[in-house]
Design an enzyme around this catalytic site. Structure first.
Site: not given
Length: 307
Positions: A78, A241, A245, A268
């Site tokens: 973030h 969001h 990311d 991720h």
């Protein structure tokens, strides 16, 4: 020339780690040109420096974690996203624990802190990674298939699809596309919060994750609905969001991308695989600078104006 940036003044805040649940003090300090973003574990007997690099990521369970031996800095995405969104190249990040504080679960607090510190240009050219040919990574099959791709584009744009098969998420947009030539990171991406499910909390906490998660720093859902009394900040906050990311994960390349990112159900781990795949295929990208703001793609001139 299009110049590198840092902050003018030191700025400090405190918070908790969303996974560790531990209190942490975060200090952001100006850095010299060509330093990059460097995290410092100042709580250890001897300070350990962890440069923000894709090749330094050692864990991607629910967060992007920089690792050097046994020393970790968790949940960097973030803050990295905010730095990418504001065009900041050089920064020292001091931490008194192993996790960047979650704040409100978005990048908005970091944007506020960085702007409060003052963003200044430096006497050095900003380097960009321009993608020359498509790079793609995939995993899974059928409905479980996930993929992420970088492709040539004169600017910076992202398109993302999600599929959580949850009524609260399915009632919102499952796809979003952002082109920073016309869209604003600060207005349209930065406030999108991380999200989670009540029925997963126990399992995550048994793995040492989500111990600091709450309605104050995440969108929380039961089997049917969002539990936060204030609802959603954007109609498509969930997918936005994921874009937030991805921007942070990709900024671990160390330089802003001149490219288009397209992904389906990526996270991720896959984002990090994509960044590493790009770095390894050296004929798929080049480093570029721009002699003037006017030469640079509109995506970088649109929001990186200094007051």
């Amino acid at each position: 020339m299009f110049r590198q940036r840092t902050i003018q003044n030191l700025v400090r805040t405190t918070g908790v780690g969303v996974h560790s649940g531990r209190r942490v003090e975060l200090t952001l300090r100006p850095a010299q040109p060509n330093t990059g973003i460097v995290f410092h574990r100042v709580d250890l007997p001897q300070v350990v420096d962890l440069p923000a690099q894709a090749t330094g990521v050692g864990d991607t369970r629910m967060a992007s974690v920089l690792q050097q031996g046994n020393v970790r800095v968790s949940t960097v995405e973030h803050l990295m996203s905010a730095l990418a969104g504001l065009g900041i190249d050089n920064l020292h990040v001091d931490l008194t624990a192993e996790e960047v504080p979650i704040m409100d679960g978005s990048a908005a607090t970091f944007v506020y802190l960085l702007r409060s510190a003052g963003i200044v240009e430096q006497n050095a050219p900003k380097h960009f990674i321009r993608v020359l040919k498509p790079i793609e990574v995939r995993e899974g099959e059928g409905r479980n298939e996930k993929w992420a791709r970088l492709e040539p584009h004169e600017g910076f744009a992202l398109a993302f699809s999600i599929d959580f098969r949850h009524p609260a998420i399915d009632s919102t947009a499952n796809f979003a596309e952002i082109d920073f030539a016309t869209h604003s990171y600060v207005r349209e991406i930065a406030r999108a919060r991380t999200f989670g499910f009540v029925n997963e909390v126990e399992a995550l906490r048994s793995m040492g994750l989500a111990r600091g998660g709450s309605l104050d720093n995440a969108i929380v859902m039961d089997e049917f609905r969002v539990l936060n009394s204030d609802g959603l900040r954007y109609d498509d906050e969930f997918v936005k969001h994921k874009i937030l990311d991805a921007i942070g994960d990709l900024y671990l390349l160390g330089k802003p991308l001149v490219a288009r990112y397209v992904a389906q159900k990526s996270g991720h781990a896959l984002n990090n695989q994509l960044a590493r795949a790009l770095l390894e295929q050296q004929d798929a990208w080049e480093l570029v600078t721009y002699e003037s703001q006017a030469e640079a793609p509109q995506a970088f001139r649109h929001e990186w104006k200094l007051a």
